[in-house]
Design a protein around this motif. Structure first.
Motif, PDB file in Angstrom:
ATOM      1  N   THR A  75      10.133  13.283  -4.129  1.00 31.42           N
ATOM      2  CA  THR A  75      10.324  13.238  -5.589  1.00 31.42           C
ATOM      3  C   THR A  75       9.168  13.917  -6.322  1.00 31.42           C
ATOM      4  N   PHE A  76       7.966  13.789  -5.774  1.00 35.15           N
ATOM      5  CA  PHE A  76       6.781  14.332  -6.455  1.00 35.15           C
ATOM      6  C   PHE A  76       5.976  15.224  -5.485  1.00 35.15           C
ATOM      7  N   PRO A  77       6.587  16.302  -4.992  1.00 38.21           N
ATOM      8  CA  PRO A  77       5.931  17.058  -3.910  1.00 38.21           C
ATOM      9  C   PRO A  77       4.604  17.687  -4.305  1.00 38.21           C
ATOM     10  N   ASP A  78       4.384  17.869  -5.605  1.00 35.32           N
ATOM     11  CA  ASP A  78       3.135  18.517  -6.042  1.00 35.32           C
ATOM     12  C   ASP A  78       2.062  17.524  -6.452  1.00 35.32           C
ATOM     13  N   ARG A  79       2.341  16.221  -6.266  1.00 29.20           N
ATOM     14  CA  ARG A  79       1.362  15.209  -6.694  1.00 29.20           C
ATOM     15  C   ARG A  79       1.121  14.171  -5.602  1.00 29.20           C
ATOM     16  N   VAL A  80       1.147  14.604  -4.355  1.00 38.54           N
ATOM     17  CA  VAL A  80       0.918  13.675  -3.243  1.00 38.54           C
ATOM     18  C   VAL A  80      -0.219  14.179  -2.355  1.00 38.54           C
ATOM     19  N   LEU A  81      -0.920  13.230  -1.750  1.00 36.16           N
ATOM     20  CA  LEU A  81      -2.033  13.517  -0.846  1.00 36.16           C
ATOM     21  C   LEU A  81      -1.868  12.650   0.389  1.00 36.16           C
ATOM     22  N   TRP A  82      -2.482  13.085   1.484  1.00 39.56           N
ATOM     23  CA  TRP A  82      -2.437  12.283   2.714  1.00 39.56           C
ATOM     24  C   TRP A  82      -3.832  12.175   3.320  1.00 39.56           C
ATOM     25  N   GLY A  83      -4.124  11.028   3.912  1.00 40.52           N
ATOM     26  CA  GLY A  83      -5.395  10.863   4.613  1.00 40.52           C
ATOM     27  C   GLY A  83      -5.286   9.805   5.694  1.00 40.52           C
ATOM     28  N   THR A  84      -6.257   9.817   6.599  1.00 46.13           N
ATOM     29  CA  THR A  84      -6.221   8.880   7.732  1.00 46.13           C
ATOM     30  C   THR A  84      -6.625   7.462   7.362  1.00 46.13           C
ATOM     31  N   ASP A  85      -7.522   7.349   6.357  1.00 45.01           N
ATOM     32  CA  ASP A  85      -8.198   6.078   6.038  1.00 45.01           C
ATOM     33  C   ASP A  85      -9.188   5.649   7.126  1.00 45.01           C
ATOM     34  N   TRP A  86      -9.541   6.568   8.027  1.00 42.67           N
ATOM     35  CA  TRP A  86     -10.598   6.240   9.011  1.00 42.67           C
ATOM     36  C   TRP A  86     -11.839   5.794   8.258  1.00 42.67           C
ATOM     37  N   PRO A  87     -12.588   4.851   8.732  1.00 44.09           N
ATOM     38  CA  PRO A  87     -12.465   4.018   9.932  1.00 44.09           C
ATOM     39  C   PRO A  87     -11.697   2.718   9.712  1.00 44.09           C
ATOM     40  N   HIS A  88     -10.749   2.740   8.767  1.00 37.07           N
ATOM     41  CA  HIS A  88      -9.750   1.672   8.642  1.00 37.07           C
ATOM     42  C   HIS A  88     -10.351   0.287   8.388  1.00 37.07           C
ATOM     43  N   PRO A  89     -11.003   0.108   7.244  1.00 34.74           N
ATOM     44  CA  PRO A  89     -11.620  -1.194   6.963  1.00 34.74           C
ATOM     45  C   PRO A  89     -10.604  -2.337   6.880  1.00 34.74           C
ATOM     46  N   ASN A  90     -11.042  -3.488   7.343  1.00 33.44           N
ATOM     47  CA  ASN A  90     -10.329  -4.754   7.097  1.00 33.44           C
ATOM     48  C   ASN A  90      -8.957  -4.868   7.740  1.00 33.44           C
ATOM     49  N   LEU A  91      -8.697  -4.138   8.798  1.00 30.58           N
ATOM     50  CA  LEU A  91      -7.435  -4.378   9.489  1.00 30.58           C
ATOM     51  C   LEU A  91      -7.598  -5.599  10.384  1.00 30.58           C
ATOM     52  N   LYS A  92      -6.607  -6.448  10.410  1.00 29.06           N
ATOM     53  CA  LYS A  92      -6.730  -7.710  11.154  1.00 29.06           C
ATOM     54  C   LYS A  92      -5.836  -7.751  12.394  1.00 29.06           C
ATOM     55  N   GLN A  93      -4.726  -6.968  12.384  1.00 23.37           N
ATOM     56  CA  GLN A  93      -3.758  -7.071  13.480  1.00 23.37           C
ATOM     57  C   GLN A  93      -4.019  -6.042  14.579  1.00 23.37           C
ATOM     58  N   HIS A  94      -4.047  -4.772  14.181  1.00 23.62           N
ATOM     59  CA  HIS A  94      -4.290  -3.741  15.187  1.00 23.62           C
ATOM     60  C   HIS A  94      -5.036  -2.590  14.549  1.00 23.62           C
ATOM     61  N   MET A  95      -5.733  -1.840  15.368  1.00 28.72           N
ATOM     62  CA  MET A  95      -6.453  -0.654  14.912  1.00 28.72           C
ATOM     63  C   MET A  95      -5.618   0.558  15.297  1.00 28.72           C
ATOM     64  N   PRO A  96      -5.245   1.400  14.333  1.00 30.80           N
ATOM     65  CA  PRO A  96      -4.377   2.524  14.687  1.00 30.80           C
ATOM     66  C   PRO A  96      -5.095   3.595  15.492  1.00 30.80           C
TER      67      PRO A  96
END
Ligand code: 0GY
Length: 308
Positions: free
Chosen positions: A254-275
């Motif tokens: 819907t908004f192809p010109d207003r999106v960004l992507w990132g890994t979020d490394w090093p993934h703070p505060n995950l409790k279940q699994h680390m990707p």
């Protein structure tokens, strides 16, 4: 990749999950010039002490380790976002930006008392945005008039504002967000509850938020935070984090010109699994399904926002 971080002088939060060493090589080949537009550095704590007001103490995650991951996954550039564990002390971020030699930009956290000269120094280092965080488990409340004053000052530098909030808080924050005088980038699609219908009131409100305000962008990031189904086994066929796919895909298409992507490394505060960050990169092909959408998401949009 090597060098599991140590706790240094700081003791990690008791149930802290360290980032994943030895991520897979992604099957999805990133387009040349791709930008990891959401990632962090933590410390190292013995050089860049964590902020006294922090809500968690992470493992260390250095600039060198981030750049090793960048090269392994096939990214060329990073956008490093100040993590709340460093408060408004941006020294670790600035150090990483200089080490990147122009191949990273930054999003800082600043307070009202920052001087114009300090803002200029951040700009010279490569900072192009500030982050306003409304997630209560991460930060104490900052008055909106202070944030609006900061937004006005950074808008004059051509910077944007990154906002982080939970979907249930959007109605209450709507008027403030839509009054911000610059480009606004939402972290992680406003953290939708992917158990709710994609055409239900919660996600429709987010779509309306973006549709009615063309200065609002979204990071289609963090499926590992939003997913209830989780990743498949490494060689399994279903999309990784498949319950998040329709939400992220709808935003991208819907908004192809207003999106960004990132890994979020090093993934703070995950409790279940680390990707596995390699698997996270494979997620991209499921949410941006054409070469054109992939190029906008990974190259054109972040280059326009951070390097033009
Ligand atoms: C994220 C998400 C989180 C943390 C932070 O700055 C931070 O501490 O952003 C979170 O805990 O959800 O984007 O990294």
């Amino acid at each position: 990749m090597s060098g599991r971080p140590t706790s240094g002088p700081h003791t990690k939060t008791a149930d802290w999950l360290d980032w994943y060493e030895g991520p897979a090589k992604p099957r999805f080949v990133l387009p040349p010039g791709s930008v990891d537009a959401h990632c962090h550095v933590f410390g190292p704590g013995d050089r860049f002490a964590y902020a006294p007001e922090r809500k968690y103490t992470p493992c260390d995650a250095s600039a060198e380790q981030l750049f090793a991951l960048r090269d392994h996954l096939g990214f060329e550039r990073n956008v490093i976002v100040q993590a709340t564990c460093h408060g408004a002390d941006n020294r670790a971020l600035v150090d990483a930006l200089y080490k990147a030699g122009g191949m990273a930009r930054g999003v800082a956290t600043v307070r009202r008392d920052i001087s114009d000269a300090q803002l200029q120094a951040l700009h010279a280092a490569g900072v192009r945005g500030v982050r306003f965080n409304f997630v209560k488990r991460l930060v104490d409340f900052t008055p909106k008039d202070e944030l609006m004053e900061i937004a006005g000052r950074v808008a004059r530098l051509g910077w944007h504002v990154v906002i982080y909030f939970e979907a249930r808080d959007l109605p209450e924050l709507w008027d403030f967000f839509t009054a911000l005088p610059t480009t606004v980038v939402v972290d992680h699609m406003g953290r939708p509850d992917v158990n709710l219908p994609i055409d239900g009131p919660q996600f429709e409100l987010f779509m309306r938020f973006m549709r009615e305000h063309d200065n609002i962008w979204s990071k289609v990031t963090c499926p590992e935070r939003l997913s209830l189904t989780g990743p498949p086994a490494l060689d399994a066929q279903p999309a990784p984090y498949r319950d998040v796919v329709p939400f992220a895909r709808r935003v991208v298409e819907t908004f192809p010109d207003r999106v960004l992507w990132g890994t979020d490394w090093p993934h703070p505060n995950l409790k279940q699994h680390m990707p596995d960050d390699g698997l996270l990169v494979d997620f991209i092909a499921h949410i941006a399904t054409t070469a054109q959408l992939q190029r906008k998401l990974l190259v054109d949009n972040p280059m326009r926002l951070y390097w033009s």
